[in-house]
Structure formats: structure tokens, C-alpha cells
Design a protein around this motif. Structure first.
Motif, short mmCIF file in Angstrom:
data_model
loop_
_atom_site.label_atom_id
_atom_site.label_comp_id
_atom_site.label_asym_id
_atom_site.label_seq_id
_atom_site.Cartn_x
_atom_site.Cartn_y
_atom_site.Cartn_z
N PRO A 9 4.72 1.06 4.41
CA PRO A 9 5.92 1.58 3.85
C PRO A 9 7.10 1.43 3.37
N SER A 10 7.28 1.56 4.51
CA SER A 10 8.89 0.56 5.18
C SER A 10 9.19 -0.63 5.13
N ALA A 11 7.96 -1.20 5.35
CA ALA A 11 7.99 -3.35 4.93
C ALA A 11 8.45 -3.42 3.12
N LEU A 12 7.59 -2.19 2.53
CA LEU A 12 8.28 -2.77 1.03
C LEU A 12 9.83 -2.97 1.16
N VAL A 13 10.48 -1.95 1.78
CA VAL A 13 11.08 -1.17 1.22
C VAL A 13 12.34 -2.51 1.70
N PHE A 180 8.95 3.19 -8.01
CA PHE A 180 8.02 2.82 -9.65
C PHE A 180 7.14 2.07 -9.07
N ARG A 181 7.91 0.42 -8.52
CA ARG A 181 7.12 -1.15 -9.20
C ARG A 181 5.50 -1.02 -7.76
N LEU A 199 -1.65 -6.17 -5.93
CA LEU A 199 -0.30 -5.72 -5.89
C LEU A 199 -0.86 -4.93 -5.07
N VAL A 200 0.43 -4.86 -3.98
CA VAL A 200 0.71 -3.59 -3.18
C VAL A 200 0.94 -2.36 -3.64
N LYS A 201 -0.07 -1.85 -3.58
CA LYS A 201 0.50 0.23 -3.90
C LYS A 201 0.11 1.02 -3.31
N MET A 202 1.19 2.05 -3.12
CA MET A 202 1.71 3.24 -2.16
C MET A 202 1.75 4.11 -2.71
N ASN A 203 1.53 5.72 -1.84
CA ASN A 203 1.48 7.02 -2.66
C ASN A 203 3.61 6.56 -3.17
N GLY A 205 5.33 10.12 -2.14
CA GLY A 205 6.09 10.62 -1.70
C GLY A 205 5.92 9.44 -0.18
N SER A 206 5.30 8.91 0.14
CA SER A 206 5.22 8.15 1.64
C SER A 206 7.19 7.72 1.23
N LEU A 207 6.91 6.70 -0.34
CA LEU A 207 8.38 5.54 -0.50
C LEU A 207 9.62 5.97 -0.47
N SER A 208 9.96 7.85 -1.18
CA SER A 208 10.38 8.55 -1.09
C SER A 208 10.86 9.09 0.38
N SER A 209 10.61 8.77 0.65
CA SER A 209 10.95 9.19 2.86
C SER A 209 11.51 8.25 2.94
#
Length: 218
Positions: A9-13, A180-181, A199-203, A205-209
Motif C-alpha cells: 500500500p505504501s508504494a501506491l501512496v 478510493f481509486r 488494476l491494482v486494488k488494496m484494502n 484500511g491498509s491505505l488509510s494507515s
């Protein structure tokens, strides 16, 4: 070593951050701890004027090269290096710094890392490396990292103080991050089937943290 084989998730951010601020990296030298190399791939595709160094432990370097090949990118003596770099080992970072100074006649402007604060056993090794680059090579260098909070009890403040560093949070609003993307739901996963490239999708909750940090010299 398997940590470097996934898109975290951190890599997407981080990738959204470097895309939004891509012009700031133009004509700069960027060192990334890559794994699957997503932030560096974004930079390489959008900013051919910068110099990129993708560095990791030896067992992950084939993954890095594979990601480059899949994106039609090649190592280049003038613009894109893949190098071994082990956190906490000053010999490898010293060699890298020497090569940058003598072959590119420049200095490292940015260090990028996604989910670098994963294993507490590595926290000091990482910050020793960052401190070495900043205090012995370029005092203006900044370490930008996306950090996923896994425990409120973890802190790096005492290590920052020990190695002469300071840290600040980069607000998500500063690069218009929209989690949300990347969030999976039934409708979005159904739409994904229509794409030639999944597409890359994540949970959610993971992105929120995930938090963005910038670490620099005090």
C-alpha cells in the motif's frame, strides 16, 4: 527478501506523491529502495531528465531488473543504475556515493522508500544509511518515505535524535491522494475485468494507515 516482491500500500501512496510532484524531481538524482520499483517507474516514465538509482539487497536486484524490462526500461550509465545497497553497511553506501560524485559529478538529492519502517530491527540500519548520505555527502538531501502504521507503540524519534535528523508529516492533501481509486469492491473488481492490464486494488484500511514522511538534517 520476499518483502521486495510485492506492491505494498505504501508504494501506491508514494507513487501518487512522485507523480503529483514530478516536476520537482526534474534534473535531480534520486535514490530509491525499490522492490517492485513503482515510484521509480513513475519517475522514469515521466521525467527522463532525472538520474535514478535503484538499490536493494542482492536477492531483490533480479526483481528490480524484471520490473524495468516489463516497462520497457533499461539500465543506463548516464541515467539509471541498479546497485547493491545494504542498510547499515557504510561500505556499500560509501561506494555508491563515490560513484555518484565521480561518474555523474553530482550528489543525491532525494532518497525514496516505500514501507521502509516495516521491521523494527531495521529502523536504525535504515536511518544510519540516510544519516550517512545526508551528513557526509549532501546536507540538503531529503528522505521521503511512505510509512504504514502497524503499532502506535513504535517510534523513531529517539533514532532521529541520535543520528541528527528531523521528521515531518507530508499531508495527503498536498498531493491530492484519493485512496478510493485503489479500493476494491465488487463493482470495481467487475470493471477491472474489462481492462487489458489489471488494476491494482488494496484494502481501504491498509491505505488509510499509510503516512508520508520527509526526513532531513536538523
Amino acid at each position: 527478501a520476499a518483502y521486495g516482491c510485492y506492491i505494498w500500500p505504501s508504494a501506491l501512496v508514494m507513487s501518487d506523491y512522485v507523480w503529483y510532484h514530478r516536476d520537482a524531481f526534474a534534473d535531480c538524482t534520486v535514490l530509491e529502495r525499490p522492490g517492485t520499483s513503482l515510484p521509480s517507474l513513475v519517475l522514469a516514465k515521466t521525467n527522463p531528465s532525472q538520474r535514478l538509482i535503484l538499490s536493494d539487497i542482492p536477492s531483490i536486484l533480479p526483481v528490480v531488473r524484471g520490473c524495468l524490462r516489463l516497462n520497457d526500461l533499461d539500465e543506463s550509465a548516464n541515467a539509471l543504475w541498479i546497485r547493491e545497497l545494504v542498510w547499515g553497511e557504510t561500505s556499500t553506501v560509501s561506494r555508491l556515493i563515490s560513484d555518484v560524485e565521480h561518474q555523474w559529478t553530482t550528489s543525491i538529492d532525494y532518497i525514496l522508500g516505500s514501507d521502509t519502517f516495516y521491521d523494527p530491527a531495521d529502523f536504525e540500519k535504515l536511518l544510519v544509511t540516510v544519516s550517512y548520505i545526508i551528513h557526509r555527502h549532501n546536507p540538503k538531501c531529503k528522505f521521503i518515505t511512505a510509512y504504514q502504521e502497524r503499532s502506535a507503540k513504535r517510534s523513531i524519534q529517539y533514532l532521529l535524535d541520535k543520528w541528527g535528523l528531523q521528521c515531518a508529516i507530508i499531508p495527503r492533501e498536498s498531493f491530492d491522494f484519493d485512496e478510493f481509486r485503489f479500493t476494491s469492491d465488487d463493482d470495481m473488481m467487475g470493471d477491472e475485468q474489462d481492462h487489458a492490464v489489471p488494476l491494482v486494488k488494496m484494502n481501504a484500511g491498509s491505505l488509510s494507515s499509510v503516512f508520508m514522511l520527509v526526513i532531513s538534517s536538523k
